[in-house]
Enzyme design. Structure first.
Site, short mmCIF file in Angstrom:
data_model
loop_
_atom_site.label_atom_id
_atom_site.label_comp_id
_atom_site.label_asym_id
_atom_site.label_seq_id
_atom_site.Cartn_x
_atom_site.Cartn_y
_atom_site.Cartn_z
N GLY A 30 29.23 9.02 0.25
CA GLY A 30 28.86 9.17 1.66
C GLY A 30 29.61 8.23 2.58
N SER B 166 28.52 0.80 11.62
CA SER B 166 29.46 1.24 12.66
C SER B 166 30.09 0.09 13.45
CB SER B 166 28.78 2.23 13.60
OG SER B 166 28.44 3.38 12.87
N THR C 15 20.36 15.29 1.44
CA THR C 15 19.02 14.72 1.66
C THR C 15 19.15 13.20 1.53
OG1 THR C 15 18.21 14.50 -0.61
CG2 THR C 15 18.11 16.69 0.37
N ASP D 129 29.76 14.61 12.52
CA ASP D 129 29.28 14.45 11.13
C ASP D 129 29.87 15.50 10.19
OD1 ASP D 129 27.71 12.17 11.28
OD2 ASP D 129 25.89 13.27 11.84
N ALA E 92 21.89 16.20 8.81
CA ALA E 92 23.20 16.08 8.14
C ALA E 92 23.59 17.44 7.55
CB ALA E 92 23.14 15.01 7.06
N THR F 259 11.42 22.46 2.07
CA THR F 259 10.70 23.47 2.86
C THR F 259 11.61 24.70 2.90
OG1 THR F 259 10.08 21.60 4.24
CG2 THR F 259 9.44 23.79 5.04
N TYR G 129 25.14 6.76 1.68
CA TYR G 129 26.21 5.77 1.48
C TYR G 129 25.68 4.38 1.11
CZ TYR G 129 25.07 4.78 6.36
OH TYR G 129 24.42 4.48 7.53
N THR H 32 22.40 7.62 16.46
CA THR H 32 21.84 7.81 15.13
C THR H 32 20.35 8.06 15.23
OG1 THR H 32 21.79 6.90 12.90
CG2 THR H 32 21.71 5.28 14.66
N LYS I 122 19.38 11.85 17.73
CA LYS I 122 20.49 12.82 17.70
C LYS I 122 20.17 14.14 18.42
CE LYS I 122 23.02 11.32 13.62
NZ LYS I 122 23.64 11.71 12.35
N GLY J 137 19.13 20.31 1.01
CA GLY J 137 18.69 19.78 2.30
C GLY J 137 19.02 20.73 3.42
#
Ligand code: NAD
Length: 287
Positions: free
Chosen positions: A249, A22, A199, A107, A135, A156, A228, A67, A71, A131
């Site tokens: 990403g 960033s 994920t 995001d 995200a 899960t 990414y 981050t 978050k 996931g």
């Protein structure tokens, strides 16, 4: 250049934060538009978040990127939360507006813009998302508003079902969630337009891992990976090998950053400049 005392300060806070792209991305954007802003990375330990937010408020920070692992926790230290961030339950961008810290989440918007570059009309498309973490939640909220048919699969199962039920109620859309296993994955992939890996599987240093291999990927599929680093994950390599469309990403990273830039400056971000800065930095680091 104006005097340094007028410089608006922005920062990314996280732990770890040294790897963040960033600062390079936002400083390139500020420079391109000749804005008197600067952007730094600050490592903030989980237990010191409250102290850090108070200090940043006191020094008059203008904007923050947030981050891992802050978050969710940061929400309780902010003065206002934008509706989308509240629904997602996580903040990745903060604006200091006259001393009031306002939390946003860019995001999902970033991911949506990245996907729409390749699939402009999402209406009715069948999407499988792997996931149900931070995200995935952000992407789920923006995607469900696009009238897609969404299947969420997570290690899960309960977490996938809870997210799907919430989205279904909120958007009255076709959303389902189940446990991620070989069978559910195979069934879901037999009839799908877009596959999203939300994920961390495939992320450096475990670059040889993937939840889906080329045997399950049709050339008509669009595959988006939120990871990414590396730029081309094993999943994207497998997809490209069969001729499927890929979205990396880094595109999401740039577009979520572009949205944050707009929140801080009220200007459209120089996306091309940000993209080149990120790409050069990824190459420089050999990712
Ligand atoms: P998180 O910890 O909230 O969620 C991680 C998810 O991955 C969970 O759903 C978990 O069940 C799943 N998972 C982890 N290991 C797995 C495995 N071996 N098999 C199956 N599922 C597994 O993390 P997050 O914040 O959602 O971040 C996930 C990834 O997204 C990270 O790689 C992060 O860098 C990336 N990310 C990218 C951007 C971007 O702009 N491109 C933005 C945010 C996050």
């Amino acid at each position: 250049m104006e005097s340094a005392s007028k410089t608006k300060l922005c920062a990314v806070i996280g732990d770890p934060v040294e790897h963040s792209l960033s600062p390079v991305m936002h400083n390139a954007a500020f420079k391109a538009l000749n804005l008197n802003y600067t952007y730094i990375a600050l490592r903030v330990e989980k237990k010191k978040l409250r102290e850090a937010v108070d200090w940043l408020r006191n020094i008059g920070i203008h904007g923050l990127s947030v981050t891992m692992p802050h978050k969710v926790d940061i929400i309780k230290y902010l003065d206002q939360i934008d509706r989308l961030a509240e629904d997602i339950g996580a903040v990745n961008t903060v604006l200091n507006k006259n001393g009031q810290l306002i939390g946003y989440n860019t995001d999902g918007i970033g991911a949506l813009r990245a996907i729409k570059e390749k699939v402009p009309n999402l209406r009715g498309k069948k999407v499988v998302m792997l996931g149900a973490g931070g995200a995935a939640r952000a992407i789920g909220f923006t995607l469900a508003g696009e009238d897609v048919e969404l299947t969420i699969l997570n290690r899960t199962g309960g977490k996938a079902v809870r997210l799907a039920d919430f989205l279904k109620k909120m958007f009255r859309g076709m959303v389902s969630g189940s446990k991620l296993d070989k069978r559910t994955l195979q069934t879901a992939l037999s009839n799908v337009d877009i596959l999203i890996n939300a994920t961390e599987v495939g992320m450096s240093p475990r670059t040889n891992e993937t939840l889906v291999t080329r045997r399950s990927i049709k050339p008509s599929l669009t595959v988006f990976d939120v990871v990414y680093a590396p730029l081309e994950t094993r999943l994207l390599r497998e997809a490209a090998a069969v001729g499927a469309t890929t979205v990396n990403g880094a595109k999401m990273l740039v577009y979520q950053g572009a949205e944050a830039f707009k929140i801080w400056t009220r200007l459209d971000a120089p996306v091309e400049v940000m993209w080149n800065a990120v790409l050069n930095e990824i190459r420089r680091r050999g990712l």
